[in-house]
Design a protein around this motif. Structure first.
Motif, PDB file in Angstrom:
ATOM      1  N   VAL A  18       0.893  -1.172   0.028  1.00 54.17           N
ATOM      2  CA  VAL A  18      -0.076   0.054  -0.134  1.00 54.17           C
ATOM      3  C   VAL A  18       0.946   1.160  -0.045  1.00 54.17           C
ATOM      4  CG1 VAL A  18      -1.790   1.260   1.330  1.00 54.17           C
ATOM      5  CG2 VAL A  18      -1.724  -1.203   1.379  1.00 54.17           C
ATOM      6  N   ALA A  19       0.616   2.080  -0.819  1.00 56.96           N
ATOM      7  CA  ALA A  19       1.389   3.308  -0.775  1.00 56.96           C
ATOM      8  C   ALA A  19       0.998   4.504  -0.154  1.00 56.96           C
ATOM      9  CB  ALA A  19       1.558   3.850  -2.340  1.00 56.96           C
ATOM     10  N   GLU A  20       1.804   5.083   0.586  1.00 56.85           N
ATOM     11  CA  GLU A  20       1.633   6.401   1.446  1.00 56.85           C
ATOM     12  C   GLU A  20       2.680   7.208   1.079  1.00 56.85           C
ATOM     13  OE1 GLU A  20       2.132   5.124   5.340  1.00 56.85           O
ATOM     14  OE2 GLU A  20       0.298   3.620   5.411  1.00 56.85           O
ATOM     15  N   GLU A  21       2.065   8.649   0.718  1.00 63.97           N
ATOM     16  CA  GLU A  21       2.984   9.586   0.214  1.00 63.97           C
ATOM     17  C   GLU A  21       3.394  10.223   1.514  1.00 63.97           C
ATOM     18  OE1 GLU A  21       3.195  12.738  -3.221  1.00 63.97           O
ATOM     19  OE2 GLU A  21       1.496  11.549  -2.811  1.00 63.97           O
ATOM     20  N   SER A  22       4.772  10.656   1.434  1.00 63.80           N
ATOM     21  CA  SER A  22       5.392  11.486   2.568  1.00 63.80           C
ATOM     22  C   SER A  22       4.994  12.759   2.333  1.00 63.80           C
ATOM     23  CB  SER A  22       6.943  11.129   2.502  1.00 63.80           C
ATOM     24  OG  SER A  22       7.331  12.007   3.452  1.00 63.80           O
ATOM     25  N   GLU A  23       4.999  13.511   3.832  1.00 66.74           N
ATOM     26  CA  GLU A  23       4.648  15.035   3.548  1.00 66.74           C
ATOM     27  C   GLU A  23       5.946  15.583   2.909  1.00 66.74           C
ATOM     28  OE1 GLU A  23       2.017  16.501   3.943  1.00 66.74           O
ATOM     29  OE2 GLU A  23       0.910  14.495   3.962  1.00 66.74           O
ATOM     30  N   GLN A  24       7.127  15.225   2.907  1.00 64.65           N
ATOM     31  CA  GLN A  24       8.396  15.676   2.936  1.00 64.65           C
ATOM     32  C   GLN A  24       9.026  14.922   1.580  1.00 64.65           C
ATOM     33  OE1 GLN A  24      10.739  15.050   6.316  1.00 64.65           O
ATOM     34  NE2 GLN A  24       9.710  16.952   7.297  1.00 64.65           N
ATOM     35  N   PHE A  25       9.594  15.679   0.715  1.00 61.24           N
ATOM     36  CA  PHE A  25      10.492  15.326  -0.264  1.00 61.24           C
ATOM     37  C   PHE A  25       9.819  14.472  -1.337  1.00 61.24           C
ATOM     38  CE2 PHE A  25      13.041  15.395   3.527  1.00 61.24           C
ATOM     39  CZ  PHE A  25      13.546  16.453   3.606  1.00 61.24           C
ATOM     40  N   ASP A  26       8.529  14.306  -1.493  1.00 67.44           N
ATOM     41  CA  ASP A  26       7.883  13.609  -2.436  1.00 67.44           C
ATOM     42  C   ASP A  26       8.268  12.238  -2.618  1.00 67.44           C
ATOM     43  OD1 ASP A  26       6.023  13.350  -4.540  1.00 67.44           O
ATOM     44  OD2 ASP A  26       7.322  13.788  -6.368  1.00 67.44           O
ATOM     45  N   VAL A  27       8.510  11.514  -1.329  1.00 68.00           N
ATOM     46  CA  VAL A  27       8.794  10.061  -1.408  1.00 68.00           C
ATOM     47  C   VAL A  27       7.447   9.298  -1.061  1.00 68.00           C
ATOM     48  CG1 VAL A  27      10.103   8.441  -0.040  1.00 68.00           C
ATOM     49  CG2 VAL A  27      10.972  10.717  -0.482  1.00 68.00           C
ATOM     50  N   LEU A  28       7.311   8.213  -1.942  1.00 72.64           N
ATOM     51  CA  LEU A  28       6.257   7.289  -1.694  1.00 72.64           C
ATOM     52  C   LEU A  28       6.873   6.105  -0.838  1.00 72.64           C
ATOM     53  CD1 LEU A  28       4.897   6.887  -5.043  1.00 72.64           C
ATOM     54  CD2 LEU A  28       3.824   7.945  -3.205  1.00 72.64           C
ATOM     55  N   HIS A  29       6.238   5.837   0.262  1.00 71.61           N
ATOM     56  CA  HIS A  29       6.350   4.537   1.352  1.00 71.61           C
ATOM     57  C   HIS A  29       5.449   3.351   0.941  1.00 71.61           C
ATOM     58  CE1 HIS A  29       8.687   7.160   4.170  1.00 71.61           C
ATOM     59  NE2 HIS A  29       8.040   8.246   3.416  1.00 71.61           N
ATOM     60  N   PHE A  30       6.021   2.363   0.624  1.00 68.40           N
ATOM     61  CA  PHE A  30       5.121   1.205   0.277  1.00 68.40           C
ATOM     62  C   PHE A  30       5.411   0.026   1.459  1.00 68.40           C
ATOM     63  CE2 PHE A  30       6.104   2.857  -3.773  1.00 68.40           C
ATOM     64  CZ  PHE A  30       4.841   2.995  -4.603  1.00 68.40           C
ATOM     65  N   ILE A  31       4.144  -0.248   2.028  1.00 68.25           N
ATOM     66  CA  ILE A  31       4.135  -1.020   3.284  1.00 68.25           C
ATOM     67  C   ILE A  31       3.175  -2.300   2.952  1.00 68.25           C
ATOM     68  CG2 ILE A  31       3.606  -1.126   5.666  1.00 68.25           C
ATOM     69  CD1 ILE A  31       3.820   2.051   5.559  1.00 68.25           C
ATOM     70  N   ALA A  32       3.632  -3.526   3.264  1.00 68.66           N
ATOM     71  CA  ALA A  32       3.014  -4.648   3.334  1.00 68.66           C
ATOM     72  C   ALA A  32       3.191  -5.555   4.174  1.00 68.66           C
ATOM     73  CB  ALA A  32       3.252  -5.255   2.139  1.00 68.66           C
ATOM     74  N   PRO A  33       2.307  -6.344   4.999  1.00 68.77           N
ATOM     75  CA  PRO A  33       2.372  -6.966   5.934  1.00 68.77           C
ATOM     76  C   PRO A  33       3.536  -8.174   5.687  1.00 68.77           C
ATOM     77  CG  PRO A  33       0.318  -6.765   5.698  1.00 68.77           C
ATOM     78  CD  PRO A  33       0.873  -6.160   4.498  1.00 68.77           C
ATOM     79  N   GLY A  34       4.479  -8.306   6.659  1.00 69.00           N
ATOM     80  CA  GLY A  34       5.507  -9.242   6.395  1.00 69.00           C
ATOM     81  C   GLY A  34       6.669  -8.967   5.525  1.00 69.00           C
ATOM     82  N   TYR A  35       6.412  -7.773   4.926  1.00 68.70           N
ATOM     83  CA  TYR A  35       7.792  -7.447   3.902  1.00 68.70           C
ATOM     84  C   TYR A  35       8.459  -6.145   4.470  1.00 68.70           C
ATOM     85  CZ  TYR A  35       5.522 -10.168   0.393  1.00 68.70           C
ATOM     86  OH  TYR A  35       5.225 -11.424  -0.256  1.00 68.70           O
ATOM     87  N   LYS A  36       9.519  -6.036   4.178  1.00 68.66           N
ATOM     88  CA  LYS A  36      10.133  -4.499   4.789  1.00 68.66           C
ATOM     89  C   LYS A  36       9.550  -3.472   3.917  1.00 68.66           C
ATOM     90  CE  LYS A  36      14.414  -7.074   5.580  1.00 68.66           C
ATOM     91  NZ  LYS A  36      14.352  -8.448   5.046  1.00 68.66           N
TER      92      LYS A  36
END
Length: 75
Positions: A18-36
């Protein structure tokens, strides 16, 4: 292989991220259960991925570092 930013997001979502956009630096954070977590920044041409403290421009490598298996659909 080079993907558009939207295509990278689609591939990661297909892998359960699931993508979550960071408020800073236009970075996307991708998070999934069981993964880094995978962080992605794009300059419009290249995508830069960070997993833990390692950096790559290769999506497949980033997925491997995050612990994703079955990468046959990612060139």
């Amino acid at each position: 292989m080079s993907y558009s930013k939207q295509r990278v997001i689609e591939i990661l979502e297909k892998k359960g991220f699931v993508a979550e956009e960071s408020e800073q630096f236009d970075v996307l954070h991708f998070i999934a259960p069981g993964y880094k977590e995978i962080k992605m920044k794009s300059d419009g041409i290249k995508h830069y991925f960070k997993v833990l403290t390692k950096f790559t421009t290769n999506l497949r490598t980033a997925l491997e570092w995050a612990g994703v298996e079955r990468l046959e659909d990612v060139a």
